[in-house]
Design a protein around this motif. Structure first.
Motif, PDB file in Angstrom:
ATOM      1  N   GLY A 295       0.816  -1.220   0.000  1.00 30.33           N
ATOM      2  CA  GLY A 295       0.000   0.000   0.000  1.00 30.33           C
ATOM      3  C   GLY A 295       0.846   1.265   0.000  1.00 30.33           C
ATOM      4  N   PRO A 296       1.773   1.417   0.952  1.00 29.13           N
ATOM      5  CA  PRO A 296       2.630   2.611   0.946  1.00 29.13           C
ATOM      6  C   PRO A 296       3.488   2.732  -0.313  1.00 29.13           C
ATOM      7  CG  PRO A 296       2.717   1.520   3.081  1.00 29.13           C
ATOM      8  CD  PRO A 296       1.983   0.594   2.152  1.00 29.13           C
ATOM      9  N   VAL A 297       3.888   1.586  -0.869  1.00 26.69           N
ATOM     10  CA  VAL A 297       4.671   1.608  -2.103  1.00 26.69           C
ATOM     11  C   VAL A 297       3.833   2.181  -3.241  1.00 26.69           C
ATOM     12  CG1 VAL A 297       5.860   0.162  -3.806  1.00 26.69           C
ATOM     13  CG2 VAL A 297       6.110  -0.320  -1.364  1.00 26.69           C
ATOM     14  N   ALA A 298       2.583   1.738  -3.334  1.00 24.86           N
ATOM     15  CA  ALA A 298       1.688   2.261  -4.375  1.00 24.86           C
ATOM     16  C   ALA A 298       1.403   3.744  -4.160  1.00 24.86           C
ATOM     17  CB  ALA A 298       0.387   1.461  -4.393  1.00 24.86           C
ATOM     18  N   ASP A 299       1.211   4.140  -2.895  1.00 31.42           N
ATOM     19  CA  ASP A 299       0.946   5.549  -2.594  1.00 31.42           C
ATOM     20  C   ASP A 299       2.106   6.444  -3.005  1.00 31.42           C
ATOM     21  OD1 ASP A 299      -1.497   4.819  -1.551  1.00 31.42           O
ATOM     22  OD2 ASP A 299      -0.820   4.830   0.545  1.00 31.42           O
ATOM     23  N   ALA A 300       3.305   5.879  -3.021  1.00 34.54           N
ATOM     24  CA  ALA A 300       4.485   6.632  -3.446  1.00 34.54           C
ATOM     25  C   ALA A 300       4.668   6.597  -4.968  1.00 34.54           C
ATOM     26  CB  ALA A 300       5.732   6.084  -2.765  1.00 34.54           C
ATOM     27  N   ALA A 337      11.459   3.057   6.688  1.00 34.70           N
ATOM     28  CA  ALA A 337      10.945   4.143   7.516  1.00 34.70           C
ATOM     29  C   ALA A 337       9.524   3.915   7.991  1.00 34.70           C
ATOM     30  CB  ALA A 337      11.028   5.457   6.729  1.00 34.70           C
ATOM     31  N   THR A 338       8.689   3.286   7.148  1.00 36.45           N
ATOM     32  CA  THR A 338       7.262   3.242   7.474  1.00 36.45           C
ATOM     33  C   THR A 338       6.663   1.850   7.615  1.00 36.45           C
ATOM     34  OG1 THR A 338       6.617   3.312   5.138  1.00 36.45           O
ATOM     35  CG2 THR A 338       6.934   5.436   6.233  1.00 36.45           C
ATOM     36  N   ALA A 345       8.993  -7.483  10.310  1.00 37.13           N
ATOM     37  CA  ALA A 345      10.049  -8.119   9.529  1.00 37.13           C
ATOM     38  C   ALA A 345      11.383  -8.018  10.257  1.00 37.13           C
ATOM     39  CB  ALA A 345      10.158  -7.480   8.149  1.00 37.13           C
ATOM     40  N   SER A 346      12.181  -9.063  10.143  1.00 42.40           N
ATOM     41  CA  SER A 346      13.492  -9.051  10.792  1.00 42.40           C
ATOM     42  C   SER A 346      14.531  -8.303   9.978  1.00 42.40           C
ATOM     43  CB  SER A 346      13.970 -10.493  11.018  1.00 42.40           C
ATOM     44  OG  SER A 346      14.071 -11.178   9.768  1.00 42.40           O
ATOM     45  N   GLU A 347      14.294  -8.219   8.653  1.00 42.91           N
ATOM     46  CA  GLU A 347      15.316  -7.622   7.788  1.00 42.91           C
ATOM     47  C   GLU A 347      14.728  -7.295   6.428  1.00 42.91           C
ATOM     48  OE1 GLU A 347      19.849  -8.760   6.238  1.00 42.91           O
ATOM     49  OE2 GLU A 347      18.600 -10.252   7.262  1.00 42.91           O
ATOM     50  N   ILE A 348      15.273  -6.284   5.786  1.00 41.07           N
ATOM     51  CA  ILE A 348      14.966  -5.984   4.383  1.00 41.07           C
ATOM     52  C   ILE A 348      16.243  -6.184   3.583  1.00 41.07           C
ATOM     53  CG2 ILE A 348      14.298  -4.229   2.712  1.00 41.07           C
ATOM     54  CD1 ILE A 348      12.599  -2.909   4.775  1.00 41.07           C
ATOM     55  N   VAL A 349      16.161  -7.003   2.563  1.00 34.59           N
ATOM     56  CA  VAL A 349      17.305  -7.208   1.687  1.00 34.59           C
ATOM     57  C   VAL A 349      16.876  -6.905   0.258  1.00 34.59           C
ATOM     58  CG1 VAL A 349      18.401  -8.925   3.163  1.00 34.59           C
ATOM     59  CG2 VAL A 349      16.798  -9.667   1.383  1.00 34.59           C
ATOM     60  N   GLY A 350      17.841  -6.541  -0.568  1.00 36.12           N
ATOM     61  CA  GLY A 350      17.509  -6.205  -1.943  1.00 36.12           C
ATOM     62  C   GLY A 350      18.608  -6.600  -2.904  1.00 36.12           C
ATOM     63  N   ASP A 351      18.245  -6.607  -4.172  1.00 37.02           N
ATOM     64  CA  ASP A 351      19.190  -6.954  -5.224  1.00 37.02           C
ATOM     65  C   ASP A 351      18.835  -6.132  -6.458  1.00 37.02           C
ATOM     66  OD1 ASP A 351      20.885  -8.042  -7.072  1.00 37.02           O
ATOM     67  OD2 ASP A 351      20.233 -10.112  -6.827  1.00 37.02           O
ATOM     68  N   ALA A 352      19.706  -5.217  -6.819  1.00 40.02           N
ATOM     69  CA  ALA A 352      19.473  -4.362  -7.985  1.00 40.02           C
ATOM     70  C   ALA A 352      20.151  -4.902  -9.237  1.00 40.02           C
ATOM     71  CB  ALA A 352      19.961  -2.941  -7.699  1.00 40.02           C
ATOM     72  N   ARG A 353      20.607  -6.143  -9.195  1.00 38.39           N
ATOM     73  CA  ARG A 353      21.307  -6.734 -10.337  1.00 38.39           C
ATOM     74  C   ARG A 353      20.559  -7.963 -10.841  1.00 38.39           C
ATOM     75  NH1 ARG A 353      24.272  -3.087 -12.406  1.00 38.39           N
ATOM     76  NH2 ARG A 353      25.496  -4.693 -13.464  1.00 38.39           N
ATOM     77  N   ILE A 354      19.266  -7.814 -11.001  1.00 35.45           N
ATOM     78  CA  ILE A 354      18.445  -8.891 -11.541  1.00 35.45           C
ATOM     79  C   ILE A 354      17.858  -8.453 -12.879  1.00 35.45           C
ATOM     80  CG2 ILE A 354      17.869  -9.824  -9.268  1.00 35.45           C
ATOM     81  CD1 ILE A 354      15.021  -8.470  -9.855  1.00 35.45           C
TER      82      ILE A 354
END
Length: 429
Positions: A295-300, A337-338, A345-354
């Motif tokens: 929801g917050p992602v869509a609002d942004a 932040a929000t 969640a215990s952690e947020i991880v990401g991968d910008a090389r996909i």
């Protein structure tokens, strides 16, 4: 006597010599008895030049007022193009008149820099056509209900041309580009890629949304909605080739029930390098958690593509999704932040090389085992699949970006896309 709409891209309009060549091509069609409407883009590089100038003077924070001025500036590129092309047509001995979007008018909503067309008043254009004139209309732009100039976003000239063709009930809309049609995949990656004679609107829509850059997706949506016959062909063929040959060239984007359409299980391989994956680990598995995250992602105003939620263990699950790479850092900051405290969640991880690689074909509706063949081909190349999404006519996988070209080549070979449909009928059955 057919009503034909021609659209020419920025490369085709890139110099006085090329504009003169466009005028000779249009004149050939007009002299053959067709009523002609032409929608050119700005000269190659001009829109970037104008917006670079604007950025040097624009306020630090983007406002509605500053976006209005960006549209005023960007729209001038197409206005120059239509004036130059009209002069070139007049030099060819044809009556020609140019219009900016607000003069037609092409009416849009009020979303500056990414406006959507609401309606087109065709009476003025039709009167000029009836008077024997070639009408040249700016692409990429329109006018909002308050009289402000708006632009449709990058690639918007394709949409303008198709919308004009729909409003005028044109017999065909020809999109002239720097490629000679739609290919089974990018020939720069697979040398054996084959130009398609026809492709369905559904397949082209999927191809455009999945990364194919031949046509802007909104133009394909418009063509499908209003059933505008659409053809993609090259503007770099000699202008004086026989009109009958030119009218059959390129790729015709048509309707599924067209009996002449190539019959194949898979028609093409699309790919998109601009993907990034975000995962929230150890999310509390409860009703509404997906909305709490997205929801917050869509609002942004961040578009989400592929979504995956793992099986829950001990009341916890991992939730992953992909976004455009340009939105990756902003989405991560927003979630930290929000959202993170709310979903446990215990952690947020990401991968910008996909990247995302997809197979597309209306034949997938009536054939089983297509996805398994895709997965088998990728496994044979030791390519790990991170995420999967499907629809009736496409299967997409998210993989490590470094394997993208290998995956595209492997899938192109696995589905025999270098062969004509009649040659691979048995292989794809």
């Amino acid at each position: 006597m057919a009503l034909i709409v021609h659209k020419y891209g920025g490369t085709s309009m890139g110099s006085p010599e090329r504009i003169r060549s466009v005028a000779k091509r249009v004149a050939k069609w007009a002299r053959a008895g067709h009523r002609m409407v032409v929608v050119p883009s700005a000269m190659s590089g001009e829109t970037n030049r104008l917006l670079d100038l604007a950025k040097q003077l624009a306020p630090e924070h983007v406002t509605v007022e500053s976006m209005r001025e960006l549209d005023m500036i960007a729209a001038t590129g197409e206005q120059v193009s239509v004036g130059l092309l009209s002069l070139a047509l007049q030099a060819e001995g044809l009556a020609a008149v140019s219009y900016a979007g607000w003069q037609v008018p092409i009416e849009t909503d009020v979303a500056y820099t990414k406006a959507r067309i609401r309606r087109i008043e065709e009476q003025r254009v039709r009167a000029d056509l009836d008077a024997g004139k070639v009408v040249v209309i700016t692409g990429f732009q329109g006018v909002d209900p308050n009289g402000n100039v708006t632009t449709l976003g990058r690639g918007g000239s394709d949409t303008s041309a198709v919308a004009v063709a729909a409003a005028m009930k044109a017999d065909e809309c020809l999109i002239y580009t720097d490629v000679d049609g739609v290919y089974t995949t990018d020939p720069r990656i697979v040398a054996e890629a084959r130009r398609l004679t026809t492709i369905s609107f559904e397949e082209m829509l999927e191809m455009a949304s999945l990364g194919s850059k031949v046509l802007q997706i909104r133009s394909v949506e418009f063509a499908g909605k209003y059933r505008v016959p659409l053809r993609v062909l090259s503007s770099f063929t000699p202008w004086d080739i026989p009109i009958e040959e030119e009218a059959r060239s390129g790729t015709l984007i048509t309707f599924e029930e067209d009996v002449k359409m190539e019959q194949a299980v898979v028609s093409g391989i699309a790919f998109n390098r601009d993907e990034a994956k975000i995962s929230l680990l150890g999310v509390t598995d409860k009703p509404g958690v997906a909305h709490m995250i997205l929801g917050p992602v869509a609002d942004a105003n961040i578009d989400v593509d592929v979504i995956l939620q793992n099986v829950s263990h001990d009341g916890r699950t991992d939730f992953s999704f992909t976004v455009h790479r340009n939105d990756y850092a902003r989405a991560i900051d927003l979630l930290r932040a929000t959202v993170l405290p709310q979903v446990g969640a215990s952690e947020i991880v990401g991968d910008a090389r996909i990247c995302k690689v997809s197979i597309v074909g209306i034949g997938m509706r009536s054939h089983v085992g297509v996805a398994s063949r895709m997965f088998r081909a990728l496994a044979a190349e030791a390519i790990n699949i991170q995420m999967i999404t499907t629809s009736e006519i496409k299967t997409s996988v998210v993989i490590d970006e470094k394997y993208m070209e290998l995956a595209v080549r492997a899938l192109h070979k696995a589905f025999d896309l270098d062969l004509e449909p009649s040659q691979r009928a048995g292989a794809n059955g």
